[in-house]
Design a protein around this motif. Sequence first.
Motif, PDB file in Angstrom:
ATOM      1  N   ALA A   1     -10.041   5.573  10.279  1.00  0.00           N
ATOM      2  CA  ALA A   1      -8.619   6.283  10.266  1.00  0.00           C
ATOM      3  C   ALA A   1      -8.719   7.918  10.772  1.00  0.00           C
ATOM      4  O   ALA A   1      -7.615   7.758  11.609  1.00  0.00           O
ATOM      5  N   ALA A   2      -9.833   8.291  11.026  1.00  0.00           N
ATOM      6  CA  ALA A   2      -9.913   9.748  11.517  1.00  0.00           C
ATOM      7  C   ALA A   2      -9.666   9.291  13.164  1.00  0.00           C
ATOM      8  O   ALA A   2      -9.229  10.106  14.020  1.00  0.00           O
TER       9      ALA A   2
ATOM     10  N   LYS B   1      -8.159   6.874  14.594  1.00  0.00           N
ATOM     11  CA  LYS B   1      -6.629   6.692  14.886  1.00  0.00           C
ATOM     12  C   LYS B   1      -6.092   8.055  14.876  1.00  0.00           C
ATOM     13  O   LYS B   1      -4.961   8.176  15.709  1.00  0.00           O
ATOM     14  N   MET B   2      -6.349   9.042  14.211  1.00  0.00           N
ATOM     15  CA  MET B   2      -5.770  10.335  14.179  1.00  0.00           C
ATOM     16  C   MET B   2      -6.073  11.261  15.126  1.00  0.00           C
ATOM     17  O   MET B   2      -5.665  12.260  15.340  1.00  0.00           O
ATOM     18  N   ASP B   3      -7.378  10.653  15.904  1.00  0.00           N
ATOM     19  CA  ASP B   3      -8.084  11.831  16.749  1.00  0.00           C
ATOM     20  C   ASP B   3      -8.244  12.840  16.142  1.00  0.00           C
ATOM     21  O   ASP B   3      -8.195  14.129  16.671  1.00  0.00           O
ATOM     22  N   HIS B   4      -8.932  12.917  14.710  1.00  0.00           N
ATOM     23  CA  HIS B   4      -9.045  14.261  14.318  1.00  0.00           C
ATOM     24  C   HIS B   4     -10.217  13.863  13.314  1.00  0.00           C
ATOM     25  O   HIS B   4     -10.283  13.183  12.220  1.00  0.00           O
TER      26      HIS B   4
ATOM     27  N   THR C   1      -9.425  22.578  11.870  1.00  0.00           N
ATOM     28  CA  THR C   1      -9.235  21.958  13.328  1.00  0.00           C
ATOM     29  C   THR C   1      -9.750  23.152  14.077  1.00  0.00           C
ATOM     30  O   THR C   1      -9.561  24.151  14.266  1.00  0.00           O
TER      31      THR C   1
ATOM     32  N   LYS D   1      -2.964  18.909  10.505  1.00  0.00           N
ATOM     33  CA  LYS D   1      -3.745  17.767  10.838  1.00  0.00           C
ATOM     34  C   LYS D   1      -4.576  17.794   9.628  1.00  0.00           C
ATOM     35  O   LYS D   1      -5.049  16.295   9.165  1.00  0.00           O
TER      36      LYS D   1
ATOM     37  N   LYS E   1      -3.142  16.283   6.542  1.00  0.00           N
ATOM     38  CA  LYS E   1      -2.523  14.851   6.512  1.00  0.00           C
ATOM     39  C   LYS E   1      -3.836  13.982   6.669  1.00  0.00           C
ATOM     40  O   LYS E   1      -3.921  12.897   5.811  1.00  0.00           O
ATOM     41  N   LEU E   2      -4.984  14.437   7.117  1.00  0.00           N
ATOM     42  CA  LEU E   2      -6.032  13.485   7.107  1.00  0.00           C
ATOM     43  C   LEU E   2      -6.624  13.522   5.472  1.00  0.00           C
ATOM     44  O   LEU E   2      -7.222  12.420   4.932  1.00  0.00           O
TER      45      LEU E   2
ATOM     46  N   LEU F   1      -4.565  11.144   3.777  1.00  0.00           N
ATOM     47  CA  LEU F   1      -5.078   9.756   4.016  1.00  0.00           C
ATOM     48  C   LEU F   1      -6.324   9.226   3.277  1.00  0.00           C
ATOM     49  O   LEU F   1      -6.581   8.244   2.953  1.00  0.00           O
TER      50      LEU F   1
END
Length: 75
Positions: free
Chosen positions: A31-32, A34-37, A54, A64, A67-68, A71
């Motif tokens: 998942a991370a 896909k978020m590039d985070h 961040t 960010k 949101k992560l 998720l």
Amino acid sequence: MWKEENNKLYQKFQFKDFSEAFSFMTRVALAAEKMDHHPEWKNVYNTVEVWLSTHDAGNVVTEKDKKLAALIDKL
């Protein structure tokens, strides 16, 4: 429950055993990516600790991270 400390979101997750902890980390990693985070984390046997901030914003909590975190809570 996520808490903010030292300019990072933090949560500790505990699982039945190492396999469950590692499976959780795999789901988070996908998942991370896909978020590039990507999280900062630590795993010891059945426990996974996660810190989110961040880096591009000066190592502070941003949307960010929130949101992560949301998720990750759904995984």
